[in-house]
Design a protein around this motif. Structure first.
Motif, PDB file in Angstrom:
ATOM      1  N   ALA A   1       8.403  -1.088  -7.503  1.00 56.40           N
ATOM      2  CA  ALA A   1       7.702  -0.172  -8.407  1.00 56.40           C
ATOM      3  C   ALA A   1       8.749   0.527  -9.258  1.00 56.40           C
ATOM      4  O   ALA A   1       9.955   0.392  -9.020  1.00 56.40           O
ATOM      5  CB  ALA A   1       6.867   0.850  -7.631  1.00 56.40           C
ATOM      6  N   GLY A   2       8.290   1.276 -10.249  1.00 60.21           N
ATOM      7  CA  GLY A   2       9.210   2.001 -11.102  1.00 60.21           C
ATOM      8  C   GLY A   2       8.667   3.372 -11.454  1.00 60.21           C
ATOM      9  O   GLY A   2       7.459   3.549 -11.627  1.00 60.21           O
ATOM     10  N   ILE A   3       9.558   4.353 -11.541  1.00 62.20           N
ATOM     11  CA  ILE A   3       9.227   5.705 -11.988  1.00 62.20           C
ATOM     12  C   ILE A   3      10.043   5.960 -13.243  1.00 62.20           C
ATOM     13  O   ILE A   3      11.274   5.843 -13.223  1.00 62.20           O
ATOM     14  CB  ILE A   3       9.566   6.752 -10.907  1.00 62.20           C
ATOM     15  N   VAL A   4       9.376   6.285 -14.340  1.00 58.38           N
ATOM     16  CA  VAL A   4      10.058   6.464 -15.626  1.00 58.38           C
ATOM     17  C   VAL A   4      10.221   7.948 -15.904  1.00 58.38           C
ATOM     18  O   VAL A   4       9.233   8.687 -15.970  1.00 58.38           O
ATOM     19  CB  VAL A   4       9.281   5.796 -16.766  1.00 58.38           C
ATOM     20  N   ARG A   5      11.459   8.376 -16.046  1.00 59.95           N
ATOM     21  CA  ARG A   5      11.743   9.765 -16.387  1.00 59.95           C
ATOM     22  C   ARG A   5      11.404  10.047 -17.845  1.00 59.95           C
ATOM     23  O   ARG A   5      11.235   9.129 -18.654  1.00 59.95           O
ATOM     24  CB  ARG A   5      13.232  10.065 -16.133  1.00 59.95           C
ATOM     25  N   ARG A   6      11.318  11.311 -18.186  1.00 58.39           N
ATOM     26  CA  ARG A   6      10.989  11.704 -19.561  1.00 58.39           C
ATOM     27  C   ARG A   6      12.007  11.200 -20.573  1.00 58.39           C
ATOM     28  O   ARG A   6      11.675  10.983 -21.745  1.00 58.39           O
ATOM     29  CB  ARG A   6      10.900  13.220 -19.657  1.00 58.39           C
ATOM     30  N   ASP A   7      13.259  10.974 -20.137  1.00 63.98           N
ATOM     31  CA  ASP A   7      14.285  10.507 -21.065  1.00 63.98           C
ATOM     32  C   ASP A   7      14.415   8.991 -21.089  1.00 63.98           C
ATOM     33  O   ASP A   7      15.323   8.453 -21.725  1.00 63.98           O
ATOM     34  CB  ASP A   7      15.637  11.143 -20.737  1.00 63.98           C
ATOM     35  N   GLY A   8      13.509   8.289 -20.391  1.00 64.26           N
ATOM     36  CA  GLY A   8      13.515   6.834 -20.420  1.00 64.26           C
ATOM     37  C   GLY A   8      14.246   6.169 -19.272  1.00 64.26           C
ATOM     38  O   GLY A   8      14.204   4.939 -19.150  1.00 64.26           O
ATOM     39  N   LEU A   9      14.937   6.925 -18.421  1.00 65.54           N
ATOM     40  CA  LEU A   9      15.601   6.329 -17.266  1.00 65.54           C
ATOM     41  C   LEU A   9      14.555   5.835 -16.275  1.00 65.54           C
ATOM     42  O   LEU A   9      13.592   6.536 -15.957  1.00 65.54           O
ATOM     43  CB  LEU A   9      16.507   7.354 -16.583  1.00 65.54           C
ATOM     44  N   VAL A  10      14.734   4.615 -15.769  1.00 66.01           N
ATOM     45  CA  VAL A  10      13.794   4.008 -14.824  1.00 66.01           C
ATOM     46  C   VAL A  10      14.381   4.097 -13.417  1.00 66.01           C
ATOM     47  O   VAL A  10      15.520   3.660 -13.180  1.00 66.01           O
ATOM     48  CB  VAL A  10      13.508   2.542 -15.182  1.00 66.01           C
ATOM     49  N   ILE A  11      13.618   4.668 -12.501  1.00 68.97           N
ATOM     50  CA  ILE A  11      13.994   4.714 -11.085  1.00 68.97           C
ATOM     51  C   ILE A  11      13.256   3.576 -10.397  1.00 68.97           C
ATOM     52  O   ILE A  11      12.044   3.628 -10.197  1.00 68.97           O
ATOM     53  CB  ILE A  11      13.625   6.062 -10.448  1.00 68.97           C
ATOM     54  N   ALA A  12      13.983   2.528 -10.072  1.00 70.65           N
ATOM     55  CA  ALA A  12      13.386   1.362  -9.429  1.00 70.65           C
ATOM     56  C   ALA A  12      13.252   1.614  -7.931  1.00 70.65           C
ATOM     57  O   ALA A  12      14.226   1.989  -7.269  1.00 70.65           O
ATOM     58  CB  ALA A  12      14.245   0.121  -9.676  1.00 70.65           C
ATOM     59  N   ILE A  13      12.053   1.430  -7.406  1.00 75.93           N
ATOM     60  CA  ILE A  13      11.776   1.693  -5.997  1.00 75.93           C
ATOM     61  C   ILE A  13      11.830   0.382  -5.206  1.00 75.93           C
ATOM     62  O   ILE A  13      11.181  -0.602  -5.566  1.00 75.93           O
ATOM     63  CB  ILE A  13      10.387   2.342  -5.820  1.00 75.93           C
ATOM     64  N   GLU A  14      12.608   0.394  -4.155  1.00 72.51           N
ATOM     65  CA  GLU A  14      12.637  -0.716  -3.192  1.00 72.51           C
ATOM     66  C   GLU A  14      12.230  -0.149  -1.837  1.00 72.51           C
ATOM     67  O   GLU A  14      12.952   0.663  -1.260  1.00 72.51           O
ATOM     68  CB  GLU A  14      14.031  -1.342  -3.107  1.00 72.51           C
ATOM     69  N   THR A  15      11.066  -0.516  -1.333  1.00 70.23           N
ATOM     70  CA  THR A  15      10.618  -0.034  -0.028  1.00 70.23           C
ATOM     71  C   THR A  15      10.951  -1.059   1.036  1.00 70.23           C
ATOM     72  O   THR A  15      10.817  -2.263   0.818  1.00 70.23           O
ATOM     73  CB  THR A  15       9.106   0.236  -0.037  1.00 70.23           C
TER      74      THR A  15
ATOM     75  N   VAL B   1       0.836  -1.206   0.000  1.00 65.17           N
ATOM     76  CA  VAL B   1       0.000   0.000   0.000  1.00 65.17           C
ATOM     77  C   VAL B   1       0.870   1.256   0.000  1.00 65.17           C
ATOM     78  O   VAL B   1       0.572   2.225  -0.713  1.00 65.17           O
ATOM     79  CB  VAL B   1      -0.955  -0.018   1.204  1.00 65.17           C
ATOM     80  N   LEU B   2       1.948   1.261   0.769  1.00 62.82           N
ATOM     81  CA  LEU B   2       2.837   2.427   0.795  1.00 62.82           C
ATOM     82  C   LEU B   2       3.544   2.606  -0.549  1.00 62.82           C
ATOM     83  O   LEU B   2       3.721   3.736  -1.030  1.00 62.82           O
ATOM     84  CB  LEU B   2       3.859   2.294   1.924  1.00 62.82           C
ATOM     85  N   THR B   3       3.948   1.501  -1.170  1.00 63.98           N
ATOM     86  CA  THR B   3       4.572   1.589  -2.487  1.00 63.98           C
ATOM     87  C   THR B   3       3.596   2.156  -3.503  1.00 63.98           C
ATOM     88  O   THR B   3       3.940   3.032  -4.317  1.00 63.98           O
ATOM     89  CB  THR B   3       5.056   0.205  -2.943  1.00 63.98           C
ATOM     90  N   THR B   4       2.350   1.681  -3.468  1.00 64.36           N
ATOM     91  CA  THR B   4       1.326   2.188  -4.376  1.00 64.36           C
ATOM     92  C   THR B   4       1.065   3.666  -4.121  1.00 64.36           C
ATOM     93  O   THR B   4       0.936   4.460  -5.064  1.00 64.36           O
ATOM     94  CB  THR B   4       0.025   1.391  -4.205  1.00 64.36           C
TER      95      THR B   4
END
Length: 468
Positions: free
Chosen positions: A238-252, A190-193
């Motif tokens: 989870a993942g956050i995708v930047r405008r240039d395509g870089l993926v920020i992988a989230i580890e909670t 839930v926190l990740t979401t």
């Protein structure tokens, strides 16, 4: 630290209900006492329960129907869009509160405790429902208590439901992967979401990805590479995708143990093995230790120091190279640094500022340095481009688990994808039909093909190749 209320931030969500400012704050409101919750009820459990226990569950009497009846109803168009939205959300994010589900789907009705649209998938065993049982929430009236949805216990039911879905609908739910249920850590999920929804609502990004979409094999496949056998199950939360395509992988994480240290070491090894041109990935560890820990200076310092120690150890063992430093791709941030109080946000959240080891940036520098993850100059990705980010965003518009405001715009044509896999010349029956002698007589015509197809099974028609 400057802070603002979430309601004061410009939001990408048009409707007021279930914006971040209106949703319950799952971190600060003490909704979860531990990482797991014991409040789950499935339709199969409800059917087996005695009458008095059925009343205790809080489920409306008519909400649970027979599984066969539920699957039959799901094959119709009744509530079809809502069912696809709910199944796609739990498939991508594992556990969502009813408010988060309403936010992802863009539907006020989905924010009800027992929406009529979800009766059929619940009864079929594709969804499970649970109440948050910690803190003040357990004392609230049933209609106001926060509840959650996740994947149900009847995994095989999806195979039956799949027969009534189009290819596009199947992709919307699963992203083309298996329908499965893994062990649930409700607070963690839930926190990740919630973090992903807040980033999607307030930050300038391409899109966000659920756990199912941030697997290492999927990320490497974009570069034409295959993951090693030992890494096939490796995925972020989870993942956050930047405008240039870089993926920020989230580890909670809420605690640091040996398993967590091994996980971070494995990520460091992967980052060292694959530079950004092969794996456009940065790993960010988010400390979500409980609010009671966050208000205790000793506990907070311990959690931070243990995470930092795990990163230092991983970077020491897998430092990377001068052009691919692991220290520049593995960072951390406490939840309280971005969200210091209920529904409050700090300025560091705007650009997703996190802490990275300063090692390698200067000859003698040690310690930690702040990095704005969304700043393309501060955290550079030389191979990135607007086209790369848009490609990922375009593909995720197919997924029902993608927040609804990120699904606007052009989406791939799934029918064209299917057609591209085949051509008339690749199907032998279309180019050179061959029918055995025993299949062209009246026996085949009458018993198999039927009388109206008699003309299609005559020897003359076969010899002329009328299907070519």
């Amino acid at each position: 630290m400057n802070t603002r209320h979430l309601a004061a931030l410009p939001s990408l969500i048009e409707s007021v209900p279930f914006r971040a400012a209106e949703r319950a704050d799952p971190y600060w409101e003490g909704m979860f006492a531990t990482g797991s919750s014991d409040g789950w009820v499935s339709a199969s459990q409800h059917r087996r329960a005695p009458a008095d226990q059925m009343r205790w569950s809080g489920i409306p009497p008519r909400y649970v129907t027979g599984q066969d009846e539920a699957l039959k109803e799901m094959r119709t168009n009744r509530h079809r869009a809502s069912i696809l939205a709910a199944l796609g959300a739990v498939s991508s994010w594992r556990t969502v509160t009813r408010e988060q589900l309403a936010c992802i789907a863009g539907s006020r009705v989905m924010g009800n405790t027992y929406p009529a649209a979800l009766s059929a998938p619940f009864s079929a065993g594709l969804l499970a429902h649970g109440y948050v049982s910690a803190g003040m929430n357990r004392l609230a009236p049933a209609a106001q208590r926060m509840s959650m949805w996740t994947v149900g216990d009847q995994i095989d039911a999806y195979a039956q439901y799949r027969k009534s879905l189009t290819f596009a609908e199947h992709i919307a739910i699963t992203g083309g992967q298996d329908w499965n249920s893994e062990h649930r850590f409700d607070r963690h999920n839930v926190l990740t979401t919630e973090l992903a929804l807040r980033v999607a609502e307030f930050c300038d990004i391409a899109t966000v990805l659920g756990e199912k979409q941030v697997s290492l094999p999927s990320l490497l496949a974009a570069s034409g590479l295959q993951a090693q056998q030992s890494d096939l199950g490796r995925r972020a939360d989870a993942g956050i995708v930047r405008r240039d395509g870089l993926v920020i992988a989230i580890e909670t994480t809420a605690s640091v143990g040996e398993a967590f240290r091994r996980k971070i070491a494995k990520w460091a090894q992967i980052l060292q093995r694959h530079p950004t041109y092969e794996l456009p990935l940065v790993v960010l560890i988010v400390d979500v230790s409980t609010p009671s820990q966050a208000t205790s200076a000793a506990a907070k310092n311990t959690a931070n120091s243990e995470i930092q120690a795990a990163i230092r150890e991983a970077v020491r063992d897998y430092p990377g190279t001068a052009l691919n430093r692991t220290a520049s791709r593995l960072g951390m941030v406490p939840w309280t640094e971005w969200f210091p109080s209920p529904h409050l946000v700090s300025d560091s959240f705007d650009a997703l500022t996190a802490s990275f080891l300063a090692r390698g940036t200067h000859d003698t520098e040690e310690g930690w340095r702040p990095v704005r993850l969304l700043d393309e100059e501060e955290l550079s990705y030389r191979e990135g481009s607007a086209e790369a980010g848009e490609t990922i965003a375009t593909n995720t518009r197919l997924l029902a688990g993608t927040p609804y405001w990120l699904r606007r715009g052009t989406a791939p044509r799934t029918d064209q994808y299917l057609l591209s896999q085949f051509s008339p010349s690749s199907v032998d029956a279309l180019t050179d039909p061959s029918i055995p002698d025993r299949m062209i007589g009246p026996g085949f015509t009458q018993q198999v093909a039927g009388r109206k197809w008699r003309h299609m099974t005559s020897p003359e028609r076969v010899q002329t190749g009328f299907l070519s």
